[in-house]
Enzyme design. Sequence first.
Site, PDB file in Angstrom:
ATOM      1  N   VAL A  69       2.319   1.549   5.586  1.00  0.00           N
ATOM      2  CA  VAL A  69       3.288   0.458   5.473  1.00  0.00           C
ATOM      3  C   VAL A  69       4.384   0.873   4.496  1.00  0.00           C
ATOM      4  O   VAL A  69       4.099   1.343   3.394  1.00  0.00           O
ATOM      5  CB  VAL A  69       2.600  -0.839   4.963  1.00  0.00           C
ATOM      6  CG1 VAL A  69       3.643  -1.916   4.663  1.00  0.00           C
ATOM      7  CG2 VAL A  69       1.588  -1.341   5.979  1.00  0.00           C
ATOM      8  N   ALA A 114       5.329   1.869  -0.764  1.00  0.00           N
ATOM      9  CA  ALA A 114       4.623   2.128   0.494  1.00  0.00           C
ATOM     10  C   ALA A 114       3.126   2.214   0.194  1.00  0.00           C
ATOM     11  O   ALA A 114       2.718   2.284  -0.972  1.00  0.00           O
ATOM     12  CB  ALA A 114       5.111   3.417   1.121  1.00  0.00           C
ATOM     13  N   LYS A 115       2.331   2.179   1.201  1.00  0.00           N
ATOM     14  CA  LYS A 115       0.871   2.365   1.027  1.00  0.00           C
ATOM     15  C   LYS A 115       0.274   2.696   2.379  1.00  0.00           C
ATOM     16  O   LYS A 115       0.832   2.335   3.422  1.00  0.00           O
ATOM     17  CB  LYS A 115       0.232   1.072   0.496  1.00  0.00           C
ATOM     18  CG  LYS A 115      -1.105   1.284  -0.179  1.00  0.00           C
ATOM     19  CD  LYS A 115      -0.945   1.729  -1.614  1.00  0.00           C
ATOM     20  CE  LYS A 115      -2.249   1.981  -2.302  1.00  0.00           C
ATOM     21  NZ  LYS A 115      -2.053   2.228  -3.741  1.00  0.00           N
ATOM     22  N   GLY A 116      -0.878   3.350   2.366  1.00  0.00           N
ATOM     23  CA  GLY A 116      -1.537   3.679   3.622  1.00  0.00           C
ATOM     24  C   GLY A 116      -3.040   3.652   3.447  1.00  0.00           C
ATOM     25  O   GLY A 116      -3.557   3.593   2.327  1.00  0.00           O
ATOM     26  N   ASP A 155      -5.446   7.534  -3.623  1.00  0.00           N
ATOM     27  CA  ASP A 155      -5.819   6.188  -4.056  1.00  0.00           C
ATOM     28  C   ASP A 155      -7.351   6.125  -3.959  1.00  0.00           C
ATOM     29  O   ASP A 155      -8.020   7.157  -4.090  1.00  0.00           O
ATOM     30  CB  ASP A 155      -5.116   5.131  -3.196  1.00  0.00           C
ATOM     31  CG  ASP A 155      -5.227   3.725  -3.793  1.00  0.00           C
ATOM     32  OD1 ASP A 155      -4.643   3.470  -4.853  1.00  0.00           O
ATOM     33  OD2 ASP A 155      -5.926   2.870  -3.213  1.00  0.00           O
TER      34      ASP A 155
END
Length: 443
Positions: A69, A114-116, A155
């Site tokens: 995202v 952002a992140k995934g 993460d």
Amino acid sequence: MEISMIERAKEDLSLYQTMQLQFDRALHWAIDLDQISIDFLKEPARVLRVNFPVTMDDGKERVFHGYRVLHNNACGPGKGGIRYHPQVSEDEIKALAALMTWKTALVNVPFGGAKGGIVCDPKELSRTELRRLTRRFVIELGDAIGPHTDVPAPDVYTDSQTMAWMYDTYDALHPGQNNRAVVTGKPLELGGSAGRDDAASRGLLYATQQLLSHEVVPDLSSVSGARVAIQGLGNVGGNAMRLFQEAGAKIVAVSDSSGGIFSESGLDLEAVLAQKSGGGNVVDLPKATTISNQDLLGIECEILIPAALESQVHGGNANNVKANVLVEGANGPVTDTADEILKAKGVIVLPDIIANAGGVAVSYLEWVQNLQNQHWTLGQVQEDLRSRMIDAVDVLIDRFELLKENQSKSMALTERSVSLRDAALVTAIGRITSVVRTRDVWM
Ligand code: NAD
């Protein structure tokens, strides 16, 4: 403040819900913010869903679901970690991506948020399965990631090895150019930065020390001598345990996913570190007094650091917290209801978007070194991190004091007293909307 059993039952513990409530509350303080900016910042700019098969070690195939995202890229390329966890969901990744937008703005780095993540249980996957999973994920993401578009990092349950696989796969797909800046948190020999491994925790320590120096936390002006309890012993919690002790604190309780241990006189950290580096759980340490993860949150201490997962402190247990200050090592560990309970109890919350932003600050330094083919010393990196965290906290406190003053002049659209989280969000939103307006992106 007590909340009834019915309200507790009704509390939505999802991180997405918490983020939306926090954003809405912050708007009470951002009185000059226009509706277009609100609508633009409330939802992500882009959501990418991928669905792909991986061959497992036994020769069978299994389908995995993943997300990336991009919440906002007004200030620069998207930046944010990749998480491997069974509870990963689209909403969770959307919320974490928004947090990254606020964080990068607060530590003043030219990135967006952002992140995934991939829905999987990495504890059940072998190294070769994790490698295949990671490589295929990068192929599925295609040009949605890149050194100048969106830059992932480690993460929960991903690490420098995961980043090495991601870099290597991206590099194979984009030959003949310097691709090192496509991910951060890499091993040193692949262009990783000195000081990236403990950057989030070191930033946590610097931010806590600076906060305490402003004397906004009742009866606590120094980390030195303070009793500290830490939930989670991964990258953030494990390094925080070591660094807070080096800064003179007494670590009285720690926990991992198996539960926690407690010692009023201070834990033997050598034994804890040896147990964790051997792959063991803290509750199996000989002679340890074991406690549950719930007990840990209510331990008598001055500094409580939830550094595991989101929504750990909620309406049902926030009243048990006895610390003077709760420092959010994890992303979103405190729900909106808990925030209110803690405020009513006088517990100061140093919000995640400042507290753990040291990780992204040093990711930025790694990215800069990669683009310039340079390598900085540990001293250079730590000094830059320290000054960024100090500046971020100083700006936060100034804004907090200003909002309190505004409230006393009835200039806020709420009766609710301002929190450090409100002040941090208003600062971040202000910085981003100023960039958006200057770029005239509406045209
Ligand atoms: P990690 O995978 O290295 O460690 C997670 C830790 O949490 C492990 O010790 C695990 O045992 C523990 N844990 C898992 N479930 C638990 C539970 N139910 N109760 C108690 N402990 C539990 O992850 P990390 O990188 O340390 O990330 C932790 C948090 O910090 C996450 O919210 C992450 O988004 C955030 N964060 C990480 C970084 C970073 O650079 N790694 C930076 C900023 C924020």
